[in-house]
Scaffold this active site. Structure first.
Site, short mmCIF file in Angstrom:
data_model
loop_
_atom_site.label_atom_id
_atom_site.label_comp_id
_atom_site.label_asym_id
_atom_site.label_seq_id
_atom_site.Cartn_x
_atom_site.Cartn_y
_atom_site.Cartn_z
N CYS A 47 0.85 -1.24 -0.06
CA CYS A 47 -0.10 -0.11 0.06
C CYS A 47 0.74 1.24 -0.16
CB CYS A 47 -0.71 0.07 1.37
SG CYS A 47 -2.15 -1.00 1.41
N CYS A 51 -3.50 4.71 2.88
CA CYS A 51 -4.54 3.73 2.75
C CYS A 51 -5.38 3.58 3.84
CB CYS A 51 -3.69 2.47 2.14
SG CYS A 51 -4.91 1.18 1.63
N CYS A 78 -2.41 -3.18 -3.65
CA CYS A 78 -3.62 -2.87 -2.95
C CYS A 78 -4.64 -2.47 -3.85
CB CYS A 78 -3.50 -2.15 -1.66
SG CYS A 78 -4.98 -1.61 -1.00
N CYS A 81 -6.13 1.30 -2.30
CA CYS A 81 -5.18 2.61 -2.68
C CYS A 81 -4.36 2.49 -3.90
CB CYS A 81 -3.99 2.87 -1.50
SG CYS A 81 -2.82 1.40 -1.24
#
Ligand code: ZN
Length: 364
Positions: A47, A51, A78, A81
């Protein structure tokens, strides 16, 4: 050092300390996006800081300087994000860059709606984004650009924009390499408060009390006046919280002596290299203030008019209060419309003393 100053390329900087990274993760600090990425061993996902995903346990977290590093380590992006896509900050920068380009190349100022349309946001949202990236409003930017263009055209060497285009200023990265010249300095760097920079300083005595002089490799970045050494040093630290502040050496003393000379005899021409740090808007104002001759005064309203922002007298007062270079940027020569002194960042009595000194030496 000048390399780090003009090259704030996102994602290229070394990984910050792990503690700092972890703090940014816990705080979900969106400002840290682009500085680093974090991966979670238990999920195999990486991430960007900020996030909204559930916070992992510290022991399962690893940090990476770039998204490529995270992927090379076997983590996948991810879905929330989207760390493999340009960050919000990058998208905004690109969007603002396009808007600046449009303003520069348009014969008349494009409307806010037109500019906002390019990025698919509302007029109000656009205004806010533009200001947060450049430090000034689209209108002020256009006015500043027009003034530059005029000045340059008069000097017959073509416009600044042309010169930049001539220099091959077409790609995104080139814009960022040039941004400090165009925008005064990179807003991100300005916010970071001199990170990674060495600033030399010295505190001495002058006829107005204590004086602190600080300088980067580029020139004098602060001249502060006050009553106590400690409060001046604290003020310097507040202005450059991340810089490495070191005491002056003999070479520096010569520069400090010049700065003190300027304070003692403001009407004398002193060749003092300056490194003026501020937003594009502040720089415009400070440049206008530097044109006020010693012994003369100007009102906040007149400065506002001269930078093409009539009605911005309040913002002018704000820029005066934020001025880091007492006397070198002679904000003491800016007074109220009725001629009264109003305030002074370094005490109104010092303003009075400076103006009296200048008036006296002009009369002599
Ligand atoms: Zn995420």
């Amino acid at each position: 050092m000048s390399d780090t100053r003009i090259n704030p390329t996102i994602g290229r900087s070394p990984l910050p300390a792990e503690d700092e990274c972890w703090t940014a993760v816990i705080k979900r600090d969106p400002g840290a996006a682009g500085e680093f990425f974090y991966s979670v061993l238990t999920t195999g996902v990486y991430c960007r800081p900020g996030c909204s995903a559930r916070l992992p346990l510290r022991e399962n977290v690893r940090f990476h300087a770039t998204s490529a590093d995270a992927e090379a380590a076997g983590f996948r992006p991810c879905r929330r994000c989207k760390p493999d896509e340009p960050s919000l900050t990058q998208r905004r920068s690109q969007f603002v860059e396009a808007a600046c380009r449009l303003i520069e190349t348009s014969e008349t100022m494009p409307s806010l709606t037109e500019l906002a349309c390019e990025g698919g946001v509302s007029r109000f949202h656009f205004h806010r984004i533009f200001k947060s990236v450049t430090g000034c409003t689209p209108k002020a930017y256009a006015a500043a650009h027009r003034a530059d263009r005029m000045r340059e055209t008069l000097r017959d060497s073509g416009t600044i924009t042309e010169a930049i285009y001539d220099a091959g200023f077409n790609s995104h990265s080139r814009f960022y390499a040039k941004a400090p010249e165009i925008l005064g300095m990179s807003p991100a760097r300005f916010r970071r408060g001199g990170e990674g920079e060495q600033i030399r300083f010295a505190v001495g005595d002058c006829s107005l009390g204590k004086i602190l002089i600080a300088a980067t490799e580029q020139g004098v970045c602060a001249i502060l006046l006050g009553d106590h050494q400690e409060s001046l040093v604290r003020d310097l630290k507040d202005r450059f919280p991340h810089a490495n502040l070191v005491g002056g050496d003999p070479e520096f003393e010569a520069l400090a002596a010049k700065a003190i000379g300027l304070v003692e005899a403001p009407t004398k021409a002193v060749d003092l290299p300056l490194d003026i740090r501020g937003t594009a808007f502040q720089q415009k104002i400070w440049n206008a203030i530097r044109k006020i001759p010693a012994g003369a005064t100007t009102s906040y309203g007149q400065i506002a008019n001269s930078v093409g922002s009539p009605g911005a007298a309040r913002a002018i007062a704000g820029a005066c209060a934020a001025n880091p270079l007492a006397v070198a940027v002679p904000c003491h020569r800016v007074v109220r419309g009725d001629g009264s002194l109003s305030g002074y960042r370094w005490d109104v009595e010092r303003k009075r003393a400076l103006l009296q000194r200048e008036a006296a030496s002009r009369g002599s």
